[in-house]
Design a protein around this motif. Structure first.
Motif, PDB file in Angstrom:
ATOM      1  N   ASP A  61     -38.052   1.384  13.341  1.00  0.00           N
ATOM      2  CA  ASP A  61     -37.250   2.536  12.911  1.00  0.00           C
ATOM      3  C   ASP A  61     -37.937   3.357  11.831  1.00  0.00           C
ATOM      4  O   ASP A  61     -37.784   4.575  11.772  1.00  0.00           O
ATOM      5  CB  ASP A  61     -35.887   2.073  12.373  1.00  0.00           C
ATOM      6  CG  ASP A  61     -35.003   1.477  13.441  1.00  0.00           C
ATOM      7  OD1 ASP A  61     -35.135   1.874  14.616  1.00  0.00           O
ATOM      8  OD2 ASP A  61     -34.169   0.613  13.105  1.00  0.00           O
TER       9      ASP A  61
ATOM     10  N   TYR B 229     -35.613  -3.502   2.045  1.00  0.00           N
ATOM     11  CA  TYR B 229     -34.851  -2.624   1.146  1.00  0.00           C
ATOM     12  C   TYR B 229     -34.929  -3.126  -0.288  1.00  0.00           C
ATOM     13  O   TYR B 229     -35.166  -2.340  -1.216  1.00  0.00           O
ATOM     14  CB  TYR B 229     -33.395  -2.549   1.615  1.00  0.00           C
ATOM     15  CG  TYR B 229     -32.531  -1.654   0.759  1.00  0.00           C
ATOM     16  CD1 TYR B 229     -32.534  -0.273   0.935  1.00  0.00           C
ATOM     17  CD2 TYR B 229     -31.702  -2.196  -0.226  1.00  0.00           C
ATOM     18  CE1 TYR B 229     -31.749   0.554   0.143  1.00  0.00           C
ATOM     19  CE2 TYR B 229     -30.909  -1.375  -1.018  1.00  0.00           C
ATOM     20  CZ  TYR B 229     -30.937   0.000  -0.827  1.00  0.00           C
ATOM     21  OH  TYR B 229     -30.157   0.812  -1.615  1.00  0.00           O
TER      22      TYR B 229
ATOM     23  N   TYR C  53     -39.729   8.387  10.630  1.00  0.00           N
ATOM     24  CA  TYR C  53     -38.552   7.626  11.035  1.00  0.00           C
ATOM     25  C   TYR C  53     -38.040   8.069  12.396  1.00  0.00           C
ATOM     26  O   TYR C  53     -38.310   9.184  12.855  1.00  0.00           O
ATOM     27  CB  TYR C  53     -37.460   7.647   9.964  1.00  0.00           C
ATOM     28  CG  TYR C  53     -36.684   8.933   9.760  1.00  0.00           C
ATOM     29  CD1 TYR C  53     -35.613   9.281  10.581  1.00  0.00           C
ATOM     30  CD2 TYR C  53     -36.982   9.783   8.696  1.00  0.00           C
ATOM     31  CE1 TYR C  53     -34.876  10.428  10.363  1.00  0.00           C
ATOM     32  CE2 TYR C  53     -36.253  10.932   8.465  1.00  0.00           C
ATOM     33  CZ  TYR C  53     -35.199  11.259   9.307  1.00  0.00           C
ATOM     34  OH  TYR C  53     -34.466  12.414   9.092  1.00  0.00           O
TER      35      TYR C  53
ATOM     36  N   LEU D 157     -31.693   6.180  14.119  1.00  0.00           N
ATOM     37  CA  LEU D 157     -31.107   6.303  12.785  1.00  0.00           C
ATOM     38  C   LEU D 157     -30.296   7.576  12.575  1.00  0.00           C
ATOM     39  O   LEU D 157     -29.512   7.668  11.622  1.00  0.00           O
ATOM     40  CB  LEU D 157     -32.217   6.257  11.713  1.00  0.00           C
ATOM     41  CG  LEU D 157     -33.074   5.001  11.658  1.00  0.00           C
ATOM     42  CD1 LEU D 157     -34.100   5.115  10.540  1.00  0.00           C
ATOM     43  CD2 LEU D 157     -32.215   3.759  11.473  1.00  0.00           C
TER      44      LEU D 157
ATOM     45  N   ILE E  18     -31.674  11.771   8.582  1.00  0.00           N
ATOM     46  CA  ILE E  18     -31.476  11.304   7.211  1.00  0.00           C
ATOM     47  C   ILE E  18     -32.082  12.321   6.267  1.00  0.00           C
ATOM     48  O   ILE E  18     -33.255  12.707   6.416  1.00  0.00           O
ATOM     49  CB  ILE E  18     -32.117   9.917   7.005  1.00  0.00           C
ATOM     50  CG1 ILE E  18     -31.414   8.903   7.920  1.00  0.00           C
ATOM     51  CG2 ILE E  18     -32.039   9.488   5.554  1.00  0.00           C
ATOM     52  CD1 ILE E  18     -32.059   7.551   7.940  1.00  0.00           C
TER      53      ILE E  18
ATOM     54  N   SER F  47     -32.661   5.143   2.098  1.00  0.00           N
ATOM     55  CA  SER F  47     -31.529   5.330   3.013  1.00  0.00           C
ATOM     56  C   SER F  47     -31.896   4.940   4.435  1.00  0.00           C
ATOM     57  O   SER F  47     -31.110   4.305   5.148  1.00  0.00           O
ATOM     58  CB  SER F  47     -31.054   6.787   2.978  1.00  0.00           C
ATOM     59  OG  SER F  47     -30.553   7.136   1.714  1.00  0.00           O
ATOM     60  N   ALA F  48     -33.103   5.319   4.849  1.00  0.00           N
ATOM     61  CA  ALA F  48     -33.535   5.017   6.215  1.00  0.00           C
ATOM     62  C   ALA F  48     -33.674   3.514   6.439  1.00  0.00           C
ATOM     63  O   ALA F  48     -33.227   2.977   7.467  1.00  0.00           O
ATOM     64  CB  ALA F  48     -34.861   5.729   6.500  1.00  0.00           C
TER      65      ALA F  48
ATOM     66  N   LYS G  75     -32.233   1.099   4.701  1.00  0.00           N
ATOM     67  CA  LYS G  75     -30.904   0.481   4.611  1.00  0.00           C
ATOM     68  C   LYS G  75     -30.121   0.677   5.903  1.00  0.00           C
ATOM     69  O   LYS G  75     -29.489  -0.256   6.410  1.00  0.00           O
ATOM     70  CB  LYS G  75     -30.137   1.079   3.428  1.00  0.00           C
ATOM     71  CG  LYS G  75     -28.806   0.387   3.155  1.00  0.00           C
ATOM     72  CD  LYS G  75     -28.169   0.950   1.893  1.00  0.00           C
ATOM     73  CE  LYS G  75     -26.892   0.184   1.532  1.00  0.00           C
ATOM     74  NZ  LYS G  75     -26.293   0.706   0.269  1.00  0.00           N
ATOM     75  N   LYS G  76     -30.185   1.888   6.455  1.00  0.00           N
ATOM     76  CA  LYS G  76     -29.448   2.161   7.694  1.00  0.00           C
ATOM     77  C   LYS G  76     -30.039   1.381   8.862  1.00  0.00           C
ATOM     78  O   LYS G  76     -29.322   0.912   9.745  1.00  0.00           O
ATOM     79  CB  LYS G  76     -29.455   3.656   7.999  1.00  0.00           C
ATOM     80  CG  LYS G  76     -28.559   4.040   9.157  1.00  0.00           C
ATOM     81  CD  LYS G  76     -28.392   5.548   9.267  1.00  0.00           C
ATOM     82  CE  LYS G  76     -27.405   5.892  10.379  1.00  0.00           C
ATOM     83  NZ  LYS G  76     -27.220   7.367  10.503  1.00  0.00           N
ATOM     84  N   SER G  77     -31.345   1.227   8.867  1.00  0.00           N
ATOM     85  CA  SER G  77     -32.007   0.483   9.939  1.00  0.00           C
ATOM     86  C   SER G  77     -31.590  -0.978   9.938  1.00  0.00           C
ATOM     87  O   SER G  77     -31.387  -1.575  11.001  1.00  0.00           O
ATOM     88  CB  SER G  77     -33.526   0.598   9.783  1.00  0.00           C
ATOM     89  OG  SER G  77     -34.189  -0.314  10.625  1.00  0.00           O
ATOM     90  N   GLY G  78     -31.489  -1.563   8.744  1.00  0.00           N
ATOM     91  CA  GLY G  78     -31.220  -2.992   8.654  1.00  0.00           C
ATOM     92  C   GLY G  78     -32.452  -3.838   8.916  1.00  0.00           C
ATOM     93  O   GLY G  78     -32.371  -5.067   8.927  1.00  0.00           O
TER      94      GLY G  78
END
Length: 259
Positions: free
Chosen positions: A114, A142, A158, A163, A166, A182-183, A185-188
């Motif tokens: 991601d 992260y 990204y 995602l 962002i 943010s990217a 964190k959102k990806s996991g």
């Protein structure tokens, strides 16, 4: 067909470097890209130079801010207009190596990635090599990334398909750090680093980022304003930042011949 990559380039009084920057995009071996440039009320010849390119190339687009608004707002305006499956960033004074996009897109597809970023070289204001390579960590979680900014924005990419788009908060500096936080964190999933250097970062003598002490206050704002941490928690992370930046990240900057 290979996926479209949207390249985001904010502009402000960039006449000295923008031709080299755009040419480094035109020289990419990967050809399915669009370039979205956003002028932030330049007072030099930047607009005239860029307009000549946009007349010639149908995949280059120029947006104009009505008032001087800063890099974050300029980048966000371009992101919202982007059509690509992937979004990448290249500031108006930096350069890409010719296989940057091809290598990185292939890498992201092969690794189901991601967020990715690469190693890069440093050059001086006149484009001369500084004999310094900034090495990318293989993986960046992260929590690790909270401690300091390991992603050179000119190398980051990204996946919009996974995602979404962002954007950055409106901070004068380090807004790119918050975007990549943010990217991730959102990806996991951790961001993945490409060990091969694929870009040149221009170290400007009069820039804020060239003065590490002055930059500390902007790092504090990342924690306090950007992430909403309490004052005490922000101080705590600033202590972690100083340690990480000067005793760990500094070891990733090596002489070019030590690749």
């Amino acid at each position: 067909m290979k996926p479209l990559v949207s390249i985001i380039t904010p502009l402000y009084n960039s006449e000295k470097f923008i031709v080299q920057t755009i040419n480094s995009i035109l020289n990419q071996t990967y050809t399915n890209w669009e370039l979205i440039l956003v002028d932030d009320c330049s007072t030099d010849a930047t607009l005239q130079i860029v307009e000549e390119y946009t007349k010639q190339y149908s995949n280059m687009y120029l947006l104009k801010n009505q008032v001087n608004s800063g890099a974050a707002i300029s980048r966000n305006k371009a992101i919202l207009q982007a059509n690509g499956k992937f979004i990448a960033f290249l500031d108006a004074d930096d350069l890409w190596i010719s296989n940057k996009l091809e290598f990185q897109v292939d890498f992201m597809q092969q690794h189901n990635c991601d967020v990715s970023y690469t190693s890069y070289y440093q050059i001086d204001e006149n484009g001369n090599p500084l004999n310094k390579l900034v090495k990318a960590l293989p993986k960046l979680s992260y929590n690790k990334y909270l401690k300091t900014n390991y992603i050179g924005n000119l190398t980051g990419m990204y996946n919009v398909a996974t995602l979404g788009k962002i954007t950055s908060p409106n901070l004068r500096k380090r807004q790119d750090w918050l975007l990549w936080l943010s990217a991730i964190k959102k990806s996991g999933k951790p961001a993945l680093g490409v060990s091969q250097p694929l870009a040149y970062y221009r170290v400007r003598s009069n820039s804020i980022s060239s003065n590490k002490i002055r930059l500390l206050k902007y790092n504090f704002l990342v924690y306090k304003k950007g992430l909403g941490f309490s004052y005490v928690k922000s101080i705590y992370y600033m202590c972690l930042f100083v340690w990480e930046q000067f005793f760990i990240k500094s070891k990733l900057i090596v002489a070019k011949n030590q690749v």
